[in-house]
Scaffold this motif. Structure first.
Motif, PDB file in Angstrom:
ATOM      1  N   ASP A  89       1.036  -0.889   0.528  1.00 47.95           N
ATOM      2  CA  ASP A  89       0.452  -0.125   0.402  1.00 47.95           C
ATOM      3  C   ASP A  89       1.214   1.279   0.171  1.00 47.95           C
ATOM      4  O   ASP A  89       2.076   1.171   0.941  1.00 47.95           O
ATOM      5  N   GLU A  90       0.565   1.965  -0.304  1.00 44.11           N
ATOM      6  CA  GLU A  90       1.744   3.475  -0.987  1.00 44.11           C
ATOM      7  C   GLU A  90       3.121   2.938  -1.175  1.00 44.11           C
ATOM      8  O   GLU A  90       3.715   3.324  -0.644  1.00 44.11           O
ATOM      9  N   PRO A  91       3.424   2.172  -2.211  1.00 42.50           N
ATOM     10  CA  PRO A  91       4.858   2.080  -2.098  1.00 42.50           C
ATOM     11  C   PRO A  91       5.373   3.825  -2.821  1.00 42.50           C
ATOM     12  O   PRO A  91       5.037   3.565  -3.626  1.00 42.50           O
ATOM     13  N   LYS A  92       6.755   3.187  -2.333  1.00 42.60           N
ATOM     14  CA  LYS A  92       7.629   4.088  -2.886  1.00 42.60           C
ATOM     15  C   LYS A  92       9.827   3.610  -2.580  1.00 42.60           C
ATOM     16  O   LYS A  92       9.346   3.269  -2.527  1.00 42.60           O
ATOM     17  N   ARG A  93       9.232   3.101  -4.607  1.00 48.00           N
ATOM     18  CA  ARG A  93      10.671   3.102  -4.530  1.00 48.00           C
ATOM     19  C   ARG A  93      12.187   4.034  -4.997  1.00 48.00           C
ATOM     20  O   ARG A  93      11.733   4.935  -5.900  1.00 48.00           O
ATOM     21  N   HIS A  94      12.727   3.684  -4.589  1.00 50.48           N
ATOM     22  CA  HIS A  94      14.018   4.710  -5.119  1.00 50.48           C
ATOM     23  C   HIS A  94      14.722   3.707  -5.585  1.00 50.48           C
ATOM     24  O   HIS A  94      15.770   2.876  -5.208  1.00 50.48           O
ATOM     25  N   ASN A  95      15.790   4.338  -7.038  1.00 44.95           N
ATOM     26  CA  ASN A  95      16.591   3.869  -7.427  1.00 44.95           C
ATOM     27  C   ASN A  95      17.953   4.845  -7.641  1.00 44.95           C
ATOM     28  O   ASN A  95      17.642   5.801  -8.288  1.00 44.95           O
ATOM     29  N   TYR A  96      19.059   4.161  -7.545  1.00 42.10           N
ATOM     30  CA  TYR A  96      20.123   4.198  -7.499  1.00 42.10           C
ATOM     31  C   TYR A  96      21.119   4.767  -8.757  1.00 42.10           C
ATOM     32  O   TYR A  96      21.008   3.759  -9.103  1.00 42.10           O
ATOM     33  N   SER A  97      21.696   6.435  -8.751  1.00 42.50           N
ATOM     34  CA  SER A  97      22.829   5.690 -10.369  1.00 42.50           C
ATOM     35  C   SER A  97      24.503   6.651  -9.319  1.00 42.50           C
ATOM     36  O   SER A  97      23.555   7.278  -8.459  1.00 42.50           O
ATOM     37  N   THR A  98      24.845   6.861 -10.376  1.00 40.36           N
ATOM     38  CA  THR A  98      26.191   7.632  -9.764  1.00 40.36           C
ATOM     39  C   THR A  98      25.854   9.246 -10.162  1.00 40.36           C
ATOM     40  O   THR A  98      26.321   9.904  -9.458  1.00 40.36           O
ATOM     41  N   ASP A  99      24.799   9.211 -11.109  1.00 42.57           N
ATOM     42  CA  ASP A  99      23.904  10.309 -11.410  1.00 42.57           C
ATOM     43  C   ASP A  99      23.074  11.086 -10.859  1.00 42.57           C
ATOM     44  O   ASP A  99      23.035  12.020 -10.212  1.00 42.57           O
ATOM     45  N   GLY A 100      22.395  10.738 -10.391  1.00 44.99           N
ATOM     46  CA  GLY A 100      20.764  10.741  -8.940  1.00 44.99           C
ATOM     47  C   GLY A 100      20.777   9.893  -8.848  1.00 44.99           C
ATOM     48  O   GLY A 100      20.581   8.861  -9.236  1.00 44.99           O
ATOM     49  N   GLU A 101      18.789  10.273  -8.269  1.00 45.01           N
ATOM     50  CA  GLU A 101      18.328   9.367  -7.879  1.00 45.01           C
ATOM     51  C   GLU A 101      16.880   9.644  -8.286  1.00 45.01           C
ATOM     52  O   GLU A 101      16.138  10.729  -8.727  1.00 45.01           O
ATOM     53  N   TRP A 102      15.884   7.905  -9.021  1.00 45.42           N
ATOM     54  CA  TRP A 102      14.937   8.101  -9.762  1.00 45.42           C
ATOM     55  C   TRP A 102      13.668   7.782  -8.061  1.00 45.42           C
ATOM     56  O   TRP A 102      13.958   6.804  -7.655  1.00 45.42           O
ATOM     57  N   VAL A 103      13.085   7.837  -8.273  1.00 48.44           N
ATOM     58  CA  VAL A 103      11.973   7.857  -7.143  1.00 48.44           C
ATOM     59  C   VAL A 103      10.248   7.718  -7.728  1.00 48.44           C
ATOM     60  O   VAL A 103       9.971   8.194  -8.229  1.00 48.44           O
ATOM     61  N   ALA A 104      10.029   6.950  -7.965  1.00 50.64           N
ATOM     62  CA  ALA A 104       8.445   6.572  -7.751  1.00 50.64           C
ATOM     63  C   ALA A 104       7.011   6.166  -6.710  1.00 50.64           C
ATOM     64  O   ALA A 104       8.304   5.198  -5.963  1.00 50.64           O
ATOM     65  N   ASN A 105       6.337   7.180  -6.896  1.00 45.95           N
ATOM     66  CA  ASN A 105       5.286   6.398  -6.154  1.00 45.95           C
ATOM     67  C   ASN A 105       3.992   5.650  -6.861  1.00 45.95           C
ATOM     68  O   ASN A 105       3.786   6.446  -7.608  1.00 45.95           O
ATOM     69  N   ALA A 106       3.448   4.978  -5.994  1.00 50.93           N
ATOM     70  CA  ALA A 106       1.781   5.027  -6.408  1.00 50.93           C
ATOM     71  C   ALA A 106       0.766   5.112  -4.916  1.00 50.93           C
ATOM     72  O   ALA A 106       1.173   4.683  -4.343  1.00 50.93           O
ATOM     73  N   ARG A 107      -0.086   4.841  -5.415  1.00 50.98           N
ATOM     74  CA  ARG A 107      -1.063   4.160  -4.838  1.00 50.98           C
ATOM     75  C   ARG A 107      -0.864   2.565  -4.072  1.00 50.98           C
ATOM     76  O   ARG A 107      -1.888   1.982  -2.693  1.00 50.98           O
ATOM     77  N   GLU A 108      -0.859   1.748  -4.949  1.00 48.58           N
ATOM     78  CA  GLU A 108      -0.427  -0.516  -4.569  1.00 48.58           C
ATOM     79  C   GLU A 108       0.440  -0.358  -5.596  1.00 48.58           C
ATOM     80  O   GLU A 108       0.585  -0.132  -6.828  1.00 48.58           O
ATOM     81  N   GLY A 109       1.052  -1.494  -5.256  1.00 48.59           N
ATOM     82  CA  GLY A 109       1.935  -2.467  -5.677  1.00 48.59           C
ATOM     83  C   GLY A 109       1.994  -3.277  -5.130  1.00 48.59           C
ATOM     84  O   GLY A 109       1.065  -3.727  -4.338  1.00 48.59           O
ATOM     85  N   GLN A 110       2.712  -4.243  -6.212  1.00 48.27           N
ATOM     86  CA  GLN A 110       2.675  -5.512  -6.248  1.00 48.27           C
ATOM     87  C   GLN A 110       3.982  -6.324  -6.233  1.00 48.27           C
ATOM     88  O   GLN A 110       4.254  -5.850  -7.579  1.00 48.27           O
ATOM     89  N   LEU A 111       4.606  -6.705  -5.430  1.00 49.63           N
ATOM     90  CA  LEU A 111       6.456  -7.006  -5.991  1.00 49.63           C
ATOM     91  C   LEU A 111       6.159  -8.912  -6.019  1.00 49.63           C
ATOM     92  O   LEU A 111       5.525  -9.416  -5.492  1.00 49.63           O
ATOM     93  N   ARG A 112       7.117  -8.784  -7.417  1.00 51.27           N
ATOM     94  CA  ARG A 112       7.057 -10.443  -7.794  1.00 51.27           C
ATOM     95  C   ARG A 112       8.363 -10.715  -7.339  1.00 51.27           C
ATOM     96  O   ARG A 112       9.444 -10.239  -7.606  1.00 51.27           O
ATOM     97  N   GLU A 113       7.781 -11.438  -6.405  1.00 47.92           N
ATOM     98  CA  GLU A 113       9.615 -12.158  -5.659  1.00 47.92           C
ATOM     99  C   GLU A 113      10.446 -12.710  -6.378  1.00 47.92           C
ATOM    100  O   GLU A 113      11.529 -12.775  -6.427  1.00 47.92           O
TER     101      GLU A 113
END
Length: 192
Positions: A89-113
């Protein structure tokens, strides 16, 4: 003659109720029997119960060299190992690179393990902090090991006053490269 006419009238009066009664009797004997209304026609399905549940969760992920690649946060987490998924519920994903950061958020999410793929649904917003670029769509898939994101739903992209709308997008989060496909429309506002 008057007595005979009187008898005929009585017979006519009695014959209509008798005909109606006979018709009702025939209808009830020939009509199909009524079926009982059952409370539940659908088969009972057992409740879907998660194996584990957590609130206010944050998990970091690292590459083979111990460098932090990203982190995933959620207000609530429900894990269903039999299905191989984790609902967020209300997931927030941070992806880091050498140049900066990507941030994604949404109302809901599903992680396929098994594949480490995160599916975001509902008001998905992806933002790159260095360029102040924002992507808005209804559904986005983030492949965490590949550091890639894609959306097959319509996506709107903002940077300053400029706006682009595309049918689909693929983003290499590590290289900061976005590829647009399908119908693409751009509104460019030159700086004064």
């Amino acid at each position: 003659m008057t007595a005979t006419k009187g008898r005929r009238r009585v017979r006519k009066r009695l014959s209509i109720p008798l005909l109606l009664s006979a018709a009702l009797l025939v209808y009830t004997t020939l009509s199909p029997s009524p079926t009982l209304i059952k409370e539940s026609v659908a088969p009972m399905v057992p409740a879907r119960v998660p194996e584990s549940y957590a609130t206010q969760v944050a998990v970091d992920d690292f590459d083979v060299h111990g460098v932090r690649q990203g982190s995933t946060e959620a207000l609530n987490l429900r894990r269903f190992p039999g299905e191989g998924i984790v609902e967020l519920d209300e997931p927030k994903r941070h992806n880091y690179s050498t140049d900066g950061e990507w941030v994604a958020n949404a109302r809901e999410g599903q992680l396929r393990e098994e594949t480490e793929v995160l599916v975001l649904n509902g008001d998905v917003r992806l933002q790159y902090d260095v360029e102040n670029v924002q992507f808005l769509t209804e559904r986005m898939i983030i492949n965490m090991p590949k550091q890639a994101a894609r959306s097959t739903a319509s996506v709107r992209i903002w940077q300053g006053d400029n706006e682009t709308v595309a049918d689909q997008i693929y983003i290499n989060l590590r290289a900061q490269v976005a590829s647009l496909s399908g119908a693409v429309r751009t509104v460019y506002v030159p700086q004064s």
